[in-house]
Design an enzyme around this catalytic site. Structure first.
Site, PDB file in Angstrom:
ATOM      1  N   CYS A   1      -0.827  -5.355   6.613  1.00  0.00           N
ATOM      2  CA  CYS A   1      -0.495  -4.157   7.393  1.00  0.00           C
ATOM      3  C   CYS A   1       0.372  -4.504   8.596  1.00  0.00           C
ATOM      4  CB  CYS A   1      -1.759  -3.477   7.885  1.00  0.00           C
ATOM      5  SG  CYS A   1      -2.992  -3.272   6.612  1.00  0.00           S
TER       6      CYS A   1
ATOM      7  N   CYS B   1       0.798  -1.228   0.000  1.00  0.00           N
ATOM      8  CA  CYS B   1       0.000   0.000   0.000  1.00  0.00           C
ATOM      9  C   CYS B   1       0.830   1.276   0.000  1.00  0.00           C
ATOM     10  CB  CYS B   1      -0.893   0.012   1.232  1.00  0.00           C
ATOM     11  SG  CYS B   1       0.093  -0.065   2.746  1.00  0.00           S
TER      12      CYS B   1
HETATM   13 FE1  FES Z   1      -1.175   0.215   4.384  1.00  0.00          FE
HETATM   14 FE2  FES Z   1      -2.600  -0.960   6.186  1.00  0.00          FE
HETATM   15  S1  FES Z   1      -3.264  -0.314   4.245  1.00  0.00           S
HETATM   16  S2  FES Z   1      -0.506  -0.504   6.268  1.00  0.00           S
END
Ligand code: FES
Length: 126
Positions: free
Chosen positions: A106, A37
């Site tokens: 994450c 992400c």
């Molecule tokens: Fe990036 Fe959770 S969406 S760390």
């Protein structure tokens, strides 16, 4: 109203994160990015007698990243470096009462940043 997918513990650590900040005279610092992400995590540690005496984190990350790192700092505090290195994302997720599977990535940030901070400490103290 939609039910939240997060456990109560996750929400507690998200709303009241433990050990947030930066240790100014840190003995080791680990900074990692999440390839999934793009979120960022920084963990700083203070080491005494081969144990993690203090640990703090700063993140540019989501609810899960904040909650898992908050929990990780609690798990790691007081542990020896060897013990702390062995903490996995699953240990953290378990301690939080589980994470939605799409959010497991994450929790890599916390474990990876801690490992990087310990490595930084070791590199500086060879
Ligand atoms: Fe990036 Fe959770 S969406 S760390």
């Amino acid at each position: 109203m939609q039910m939240t997918e997060y456990s109560k513990k996750v929400m507690d650590h998200f709303k009241n994160p433990r050990n947030v900040g930066e240790i100014k005279d840190a003995d080791g610092v680990g900074e990692v990015g999440n390839p999934v992400c793009g979120d960022l995590m920084k963990i700083s540690i203070k080491v005494k007698d081969n144990k993690i005496k203090d640990i703090k984190f700063k993140t540019f990350g989501c609810v899960s990243a904040i909650a898992t790192t908050s929990m990780l700092t609690e798990l790691a505090k007081g542990k020896t470096l060897k013990e702390a290195e062995k903490i996995t994302r699953n240990d953290v997720a378990e301690a939080l009462g589980g994470l939605p599977s799409v959010k497991m990535h994450c929790s890599n940030l916390a474990a990876d940043a801690l490992k990087a901070a310990i490595k930084d400490y070791k590199d500086k103290n060879k």
